[in-house]
Design an enzyme around this catalytic site. Sequence first.
Site, PDB file in Angstrom:
ATOM      1  N   GLY A   1       7.108  -2.301  -2.518  1.00 48.32           N
ATOM      2  CA  GLY A   1       6.604  -0.934  -2.597  1.00 48.32           C
ATOM      3  C   GLY A   1       7.302  -0.147  -3.682  1.00 48.32           C
ATOM      4  N   ARG A   2       8.446   0.456  -3.308  1.00 50.87           N
ATOM      5  CA  ARG A   2       9.143   1.348  -4.235  1.00 50.87           C
ATOM      6  C   ARG A   2       9.595   0.640  -5.507  1.00 50.87           C
ATOM      7  NH1 ARG A   2      12.658   3.514   0.644  1.00 50.87           N
ATOM      8  NH2 ARG A   2      12.171   1.365   1.229  1.00 50.87           N
TER       9      ARG A   2
ATOM     10  N   LEU B   1      12.487  -2.980   1.474  1.00 54.63           N
ATOM     11  CA  LEU B   1      13.730  -3.192   0.739  1.00 54.63           C
ATOM     12  C   LEU B   1      13.848  -4.609   0.192  1.00 54.63           C
ATOM     13  CD1 LEU B   1      16.185  -0.959   2.804  1.00 54.63           C
ATOM     14  CD2 LEU B   1      15.189  -0.505   0.559  1.00 54.63           C
TER      15      LEU B   1
ATOM     16  N   ARG C   1      -1.646  -5.076   8.946  1.00 52.66           N
ATOM     17  CA  ARG C   1      -0.248  -4.598   8.905  1.00 52.66           C
ATOM     18  C   ARG C   1       0.128  -4.061  10.273  1.00 52.66           C
ATOM     19  NH1 ARG C   1       3.207  -1.208   4.459  1.00 52.66           N
ATOM     20  NH2 ARG C   1       3.268  -3.294   3.605  1.00 52.66           N
TER      21      ARG C   1
ATOM     22  N   PRO D   1       0.826  -1.214   0.000  1.00 57.74           N
ATOM     23  CA  PRO D   1       0.000   0.000   0.000  1.00 57.74           C
ATOM     24  C   PRO D   1       0.861   1.265   0.000  1.00 57.74           C
ATOM     25  CG  PRO D   1       0.001  -1.076   2.160  1.00 57.74           C
ATOM     26  CD  PRO D   1       0.663  -2.012   1.208  1.00 57.74           C
TER      27      PRO D   1
ATOM     28  N   CYS E   1       0.478   5.555  -0.322  1.00 56.12           N
ATOM     29  CA  CYS E   1      -0.340   6.765  -0.435  1.00 56.12           C
ATOM     30  C   CYS E   1       0.020   7.532  -1.702  1.00 56.12           C
ATOM     31  CB  CYS E   1      -0.088   7.678   0.753  1.00 56.12           C
ATOM     32  SG  CYS E   1      -0.839   7.085   2.252  1.00 56.12           S
TER      33      CYS E   1
ATOM     34  N   TYR F   1       0.160   5.101  13.184  1.00 53.46           N
ATOM     35  CA  TYR F   1      -1.211   5.593  12.997  1.00 53.46           C
ATOM     36  C   TYR F   1      -2.100   5.098  14.142  1.00 53.46           C
ATOM     37  CZ  TYR F   1       0.703   7.106   8.572  1.00 53.46           C
ATOM     38  OH  TYR F   1       1.485   7.730   7.636  1.00 53.46           O
TER      39      TYR F   1
HETATM   40  C1  FNR Z   1       4.434   3.979   1.683  1.00 54.99           C
HETATM   41  N1  FNR Z   1       4.157   3.050   2.690  1.00 54.99           N
HETATM   42  C2  FNR Z   1       2.879   2.890   3.137  1.00 54.99           C
HETATM   43  N2  FNR Z   1       2.565   1.885   4.011  1.00 54.99           N
HETATM   44  C3  FNR Z   1       1.298   1.637   4.357  1.00 54.99           C
HETATM   45  O1  FNR Z   1       1.046   0.709   5.132  1.00 54.99           O
HETATM   46  N3  FNR Z   1       0.278   2.408   3.863  1.00 54.99           N
HETATM   47  C4  FNR Z   1       0.506   3.431   3.009  1.00 54.99           C
HETATM   48  O2  FNR Z   1      -0.444   4.068   2.528  1.00 54.99           O
HETATM   49  C5  FNR Z   1       1.845   3.735   2.662  1.00 54.99           C
HETATM   50  N4  FNR Z   1       2.157   4.791   1.844  1.00 54.99           N
HETATM   51  C6  FNR Z   1       3.412   4.867   1.272  1.00 54.99           C
HETATM   52  C7  FNR Z   1       3.658   5.775   0.233  1.00 54.99           C
HETATM   53  C8  FNR Z   1       4.889   5.777  -0.419  1.00 54.99           C
HETATM   54  C9  FNR Z   1       5.116   6.712  -1.585  1.00 54.99           C
HETATM   55  C10 FNR Z   1       5.908   4.877   0.000  1.00 54.99           C
HETATM   56  C11 FNR Z   1       7.254   4.838  -0.703  1.00 54.99           C
HETATM   57  C12 FNR Z   1       5.688   4.024   1.045  1.00 54.99           C
HETATM   58  C13 FNR Z   1       5.166   2.042   3.046  1.00 54.99           C
HETATM   59  C14 FNR Z   1       5.214   0.935   1.987  1.00 54.99           C
HETATM   60  O3  FNR Z   1       4.003   0.217   1.909  1.00 54.99           O
HETATM   61  C15 FNR Z   1       6.350  -0.046   2.287  1.00 54.99           C
HETATM   62  O4  FNR Z   1       6.095  -0.666   3.499  1.00 54.99           O
HETATM   63  C16 FNR Z   1       7.706   0.656   2.329  1.00 54.99           C
HETATM   64  O5  FNR Z   1       7.876   1.515   1.225  1.00 54.99           O
HETATM   65  C17 FNR Z   1       8.849  -0.365   2.363  1.00 54.99           C
HETATM   66  O6  FNR Z   1       8.792  -1.215   1.236  1.00 54.99           O
HETATM   67  P1  FNR Z   1       9.733  -0.944  -0.060  1.00 54.99           P
HETATM   68  O7  FNR Z   1       9.330   0.365  -0.670  1.00 54.99           O
HETATM   69  O8  FNR Z   1      11.147  -0.926   0.436  1.00 54.99           O
HETATM   70  O9  FNR Z   1       9.452  -2.124  -0.965  1.00 54.99           O
END
Ligand code: FNR
Length: 355
Positions: free
Chosen positions: A320-321, A298, A227, A21, A23, A179
């Site tokens: 995510g990213r 990551l 989560r 997820p 945002c 949150y």
């Molecule tokens: C997030 N993350 C995040 N997590 C979540 O539980 N709800 C959300 O709405 C968001 N929003 C969000 C926006 C953006 C732009 C990023 C980069 C990250 C966290 C995301 O789901 C994830 O847990 C982290 O980014 C780590 O995973 P990656 O990016 O290393 O694969």
Amino acid sequence: MLFSPLQIRSITARNRIAVSPMCMYSSVEGMPNHWHLVHLGSRAVGGAGIVMTEACAVSREGRISPMDLGIWSDEHAQALQPVVEFIRQAGAVPAIQLAHAGRKAATAVPWLGHKPIYDQPHGWMPLGPSPIPYANGYPPPLEMGTADLKKVVDDFSAAARRANTAGFEVIECHMGHGYLLHSFLSPIANQRRDDYGGSLENRARLPLQVAAAVRESLPQQLPLFVRISCTDWVAGGWDLAQSIQLAKWMKEVGVDLIDCSSGAVTADSPIAAAPGFHVPFATAIREQAGIATGAVGLITEPAQAEQIVGTGLADLVFVGRGFLDNPYWALHAARKLRANADWPVQYARAVGVPR
Ligand code: FNR
């Protein structure tokens, strides 16, 4: 293994890769629009097994920013239907993350500075377990009373019902990242002296009530994910041992999978981020609470994801990213791992992957 199907309750994902997820802060009054259709839709086309929406606010006051996606009315659910339908047609399982930002609510979107806006005309006062601000510049949240607690449970439950009506097949409750529900779990944010503060049982009460109410408002065949932040990374805060106990209780109320993240209950917790750094949490919870887990954080390389799932460290990976960088992350991973994954029929021949 990464490309083997994952069945939870009656839902089968084509592989063990979920879009985490994230945002987008691109809504007006919580409504989805073309951005959400194209953004989520292209990750479904790109081969993910599960495509999860960003944190979707269960109430107006539960938004992180004025531009969060929301599902606090039937109109929101109706507007989400085409997004859900497209994700499903593209072969992925449509999933939604339900969220309430608690004391971290009412901030500007990241590209406008992410600062608190509670005192501005379009702002509002955040709610929390105790009047302890999240960080400098944040207000002490309004301490929630009995009616506020009941409203949160009702809001999550109504949001889950709407999500089901919209066609989502996996519901995730956001109980991490500082949150609202995490702030009840963590002694750093929760210093209540009533039934919702103090002991672990008390701090877990609201999150468990929410999970139970959401479970009840969903049909039996649909999976429920939660989560959590597995640790606050702060002495005296939330930790893995408490997460394992919480996961056992979550399982008892009908939660199917714990999505393992960490941190963010305070602005200055030192997170030891490194490749796959949440995987040991996912493994410990999977083994000691006897519940399916997802690992996030990551996970960027296909071989790394394969190793996590293939050696039973977690049941699924959230990326995510990696998916922001490349909407076709999953299809490219299949190619690298020489696994079978169906490219969209519209593209397959042209890129040399006959179906
Ligand atoms: C997030 N993350 C995040 N997590 C979540 O539980 N709800 C959300 O709405 C968001 N929003 C969000 C926006 C953006 C732009 C990023 C980069 C990250 C966290 C995301 O789901 C994830 O847990 C982290 O980014 C780590 O995973 P990656 O990016 O290393 O694969």
